[in-house]
Design a protein around this motif. Sequence first.
Motif, short mmCIF file in Angstrom:
data_model
loop_
_atom_site.label_atom_id
_atom_site.label_comp_id
_atom_site.label_asym_id
_atom_site.label_seq_id
_atom_site.Cartn_x
_atom_site.Cartn_y
_atom_site.Cartn_z
N SER A 172 -54.30 16.19 5.76
CA SER A 172 -53.74 17.47 6.18
C SER A 172 -52.25 17.48 5.88
O SER A 172 -51.54 16.51 6.17
CB SER A 172 -53.96 17.71 7.68
OG SER A 172 -53.30 18.89 8.10
N THR A 173 -51.79 18.57 5.26
CA THR A 173 -50.36 18.76 5.04
C THR A 173 -49.79 19.45 6.27
O THR A 173 -50.03 20.63 6.49
CB THR A 173 -50.11 19.60 3.78
OG1 THR A 173 -50.70 18.94 2.67
CG2 THR A 173 -48.62 19.77 3.53
N VAL A 174 -49.07 18.71 7.10
CA VAL A 174 -48.66 19.25 8.40
C VAL A 174 -47.23 19.76 8.41
O VAL A 174 -46.82 20.42 9.35
CB VAL A 174 -48.83 18.18 9.50
CG1 VAL A 174 -50.29 17.81 9.68
CG2 VAL A 174 -48.01 16.94 9.17
N SER A 175 -46.44 19.42 7.38
CA SER A 175 -45.06 19.88 7.37
C SER A 175 -44.67 20.24 5.95
O SER A 175 -44.64 19.39 5.07
CB SER A 175 -44.12 18.80 7.91
OG SER A 175 -42.77 19.18 7.69
N PHE A 176 -44.36 21.49 5.72
CA PHE A 176 -43.99 21.93 4.38
C PHE A 176 -42.67 21.30 3.94
O PHE A 176 -42.50 20.90 2.80
CB PHE A 176 -43.90 23.45 4.33
CG PHE A 176 -43.44 23.97 3.00
CD1 PHE A 176 -44.32 24.03 1.93
CD2 PHE A 176 -42.12 24.37 2.81
CE1 PHE A 176 -43.90 24.50 0.70
CE2 PHE A 176 -41.70 24.84 1.59
CZ PHE A 176 -42.59 24.91 0.52
N MET A 177 -41.74 21.17 4.85
CA MET A 177 -40.41 20.69 4.49
C MET A 177 -40.44 19.20 4.16
O MET A 177 -39.87 18.75 3.19
CB MET A 177 -39.42 20.94 5.64
CG MET A 177 -39.17 22.42 5.90
SD MET A 177 -38.50 23.27 4.46
CE MET A 177 -36.91 22.45 4.32
N SER A 178 -41.15 18.42 4.96
CA SER A 178 -41.17 16.98 4.72
C SER A 178 -42.31 16.57 3.81
O SER A 178 -42.32 15.44 3.32
CB SER A 178 -41.33 16.24 6.06
OG SER A 178 -42.61 16.51 6.61
N ARG A 179 -43.24 17.46 3.56
CA ARG A 179 -44.44 17.17 2.77
C ARG A 179 -45.19 15.99 3.34
O ARG A 179 -45.85 15.24 2.63
CB ARG A 179 -44.09 16.91 1.29
CG ARG A 179 -43.31 18.01 0.62
CD ARG A 179 -44.05 19.33 0.65
NE ARG A 179 -45.32 19.25 -0.05
CZ ARG A 179 -46.28 20.16 0.05
NH1 ARG A 179 -46.12 21.20 0.84
NH2 ARG A 179 -47.39 20.03 -0.65
N GLU A 180 -45.05 15.78 4.64
CA GLU A 180 -45.76 14.68 5.28
C GLU A 180 -47.26 14.97 5.26
O GLU A 180 -47.70 16.07 5.56
CB GLU A 180 -45.27 14.51 6.72
CG GLU A 180 -45.97 13.38 7.46
CD GLU A 180 -45.57 13.33 8.91
OE1 GLU A 180 -46.12 12.50 9.65
OE2 GLU A 180 -44.69 14.12 9.31
N LYS A 181 -48.03 13.98 4.91
CA LYS A 181 -49.48 14.13 4.86
C LYS A 181 -50.11 13.22 5.90
O LYS A 181 -49.73 12.06 6.05
CB LYS A 181 -50.02 13.80 3.46
CG LYS A 181 -49.48 14.71 2.37
CD LYS A 181 -50.02 14.29 1.02
CE LYS A 181 -49.51 15.24 -0.08
NZ LYS A 181 -48.07 15.15 -0.26
N GLU A 182 -51.06 13.74 6.64
CA GLU A 182 -51.72 12.97 7.68
C GLU A 182 -53.17 12.76 7.30
O GLU A 182 -53.87 13.70 6.94
CB GLU A 182 -51.62 13.72 9.01
CG GLU A 182 -52.00 12.87 10.20
CD GLU A 182 -51.43 13.45 11.48
OE1 GLU A 182 -51.27 12.69 12.43
OE2 GLU A 182 -51.15 14.66 11.51
N VAL A 183 -53.61 11.51 7.32
CA VAL A 183 -54.99 11.18 6.96
C VAL A 183 -55.87 11.41 8.18
O VAL A 183 -55.66 10.82 9.25
CB VAL A 183 -55.09 9.73 6.47
CG1 VAL A 183 -56.54 9.39 6.15
CG2 VAL A 183 -54.21 9.51 5.25
N LEU A 184 -56.89 12.26 8.02
CA LEU A 184 -57.81 12.57 9.11
C LEU A 184 -59.03 11.67 9.10
O LEU A 184 -59.76 11.61 10.08
CB LEU A 184 -58.26 14.03 8.99
CG LEU A 184 -57.14 15.08 8.94
CD1 LEU A 184 -57.73 16.48 8.79
CD2 LEU A 184 -56.27 14.98 10.18
#
Length: 803
Positions: free
Chosen positions: A762-774
């Motif tokens: 899941s891409t949870v932050s547009f600014m940081s482009r942080e991706k979280e593995v579900l």
Amino acid sequence: MDTAPPPPTSLVSFPDVERAEWLNKVLAQAWPFFGQYMEKLLVENIAPSIRASNTHLQTFTFTKVDMGEKPLRVLGVRAHPGAHKKQILLDLNISYVGDVQIDVEVKKFYCKAGVKGMQLHGMLRIILEPLLGDVPIVGALTMFFIRRPILDINWTGMTNLLDIPGLSSMSDTMIMDAISSYLVLPNRLLVPLVPDLHEAAQLRCPLPRGVVRVHLRGARDLRSKDRFMGGLVEGKSDPYAVLRVGTQVVTSRVIDDNLNPTWDEVYEFIVHEVPGQEMEVELFDKDPDQDDLLGRMKLDFGEVLKARVLDKWFPLQEGGQGRLHLRLEWLSLMSDASKLDQVLERNRTIVAKPDPPSAAILVVYLDRAEDLPMKKPGKEPNPMVQVSVQDVTRESKVVYNTSAPVWEDAFRFFLHDPVNQDVDIQVKDDPRQSSLGSLSLPLARLLNSPELTLDQPFQLQHSGPGSRLYMKLVLRWLPLEEVKSGRLHVRLENLAPSPSAALLEQVLHTNSLLQPARGEELSAALLSVFVDRAADLLLRKGSKPSATFASLAVRDVSVKTKTCTPSAEPVWDEGFSFLIKRPHVESLELQVKEEGGQPLGALSLPLPQLLASEGLALDGWFPLAGGGPGSQILLRAQLGPPAPGPPTRGPGSGGHCPSAAPRSHPEPAEGPLGRLQLTLWYYGEERKLVAIVHACRKLRAVSKELPDPYVSLVLLPDRSRSTKRKTSVQKKTLNPDFNERFEWDVSLEEASRRKLEANVKSTVSFMSREKEVLGKIHLDLAQVDLSEGGTHWYELRDERSSP
């Protein structure tokens, strides 16, 4: 209520590939007896040969031979019609991941070594020939790998073995290369099934089927691999090409600093088996450290045999972009001596680099020798043979401790001027390399022989009085069969329906089951159009004519060629692709115009005409409506499997649909992280691994906000751009639907050795482009029946869990 998309219900249909579970059951039951046979073969035949091959190995023995409990598996069988009525061809896609254990000992050096585990994956061809009118019906089996198989051996004690004097120059890689090459064409294993088989020598070393002359023209729009200033500045690549046909490998020169290189080099390959034998071309960027892959393409020589001359741009696969221009010519083997002057005259007109074109091939069948001299009284020699034509030398195997060796080997040479060339033969005693005899034979002798063949014993010079070498020499000319290109007006009416059109029907059926998430209509086919040139255009008179171009349109998508200088015969040499949703009702509209918009002719090509044509393709000169008398355009149009995405400039390719929808399996119980639905199968027609990411259900929310999930796929063990794929992002949902197709251009045997990792992120932050593995899944494709294909629900696991 949470529901999954309607699962596909029909089986995958591969028209030419059959499953072979019955054969696997036979192999499983017979495996212990195969192990007994291998133990007897190694102890009674192989071990004495090894002991005789080297004075340091005179105490070599096999102390244990255990073929294990895991039998070889056949993933699929494909039958081909033979070259004649007394022959049947079978291709077996085999996979062996065995627990074999073989221990050896060299007592003199107190050395113990062996093998503990082995993997072998490849396409094994079996030829049933000759067919008989009596039991056992088949006279012999001939077996070989068309392409080098993937071989992985787990050695034990290899370091100790290679410390033995005489073996220190070898390595485990060299040993595996030798084993692999022994199994690959032109090497063959012949198993006679009847006694006194007269055709044994011919079956063991048959004449090649032909020669393919490859003109490596150039490439266009290659990817730039060179970066400067930390990647901020893009440079250009330094491309070169590697061409492989079985064990035959050639490398082109490097073109510096160019994304549109022109080589204009010519290479020739001997072809033993069609269909099946392929050419692989890889383009690389030359770098000081490690060369980068720019893309690759593969071509079955059966297509060249069918077309005789194939001149086209090929799209590059496996992460590459751009196109490769090849001209391939099929050269048949002819025994008519009257063709000599014609072939030599034509070859003088061909400018070829790095070598001049060949006029003929020579095949030397080395059978045996008799009464070779002994250099030391009472000590038999270890004879081997060197056969040379000009600066090319081939060597036979060594036969130990005999003055009457039997080699049963064959050597093949390209000849540029057979009238003035010789074949030189040296018989030597290995390893001292002292001469046992020699022979020099002018090839002009074959020109006056029946069928350009000499089959007789030859007296060796500088040898014993009775020393003879038994050989058969065969010369064959290589004329190019001229293809009447002319200005062929292809008639579109009265074309008989082709069975290949049924593939489109199955794709349309599959698309109706997939239910795209955004309400779009799925593409059923990819239309590739190559616009070559026009002829006899009627340009404006009275004023200076304008430059010309061609425009192409399907529905609301239109493209146009480059603009050529004013000419009645403009050459465009460009390719385009269109995604086709309804091939039964759509058409390709083409117009040739002057730069100011003045029409010079038009062509309307209904796609149903392509569906009714052989190979779903039309290739030739088409008349232009509304143009001058005789105005026409040369193009090729072909329907193929679909590719996701917008239409692309150039003959692009992309994802392929299955022949029909794979089998669906019931959903498992829900795990704590949710589940992912995937379809996996191997598309044999295009040699591609294909995956469909259908949907996720019951994903875990990791925050107060709903995730924006997508799925990333990677084909392990590589984690490069060429092995990674990614779906689109679905917004704010725990139950996303994707229904997106992806493919990897790999062989079935290679796919069976890979692992597929799927991560739901899941891409949870547009600014940081942080991706979280579900969650993720990890599939060993060796455990998946890719030839059948299937749709499964997989329970997602935690990212930190081990594969």
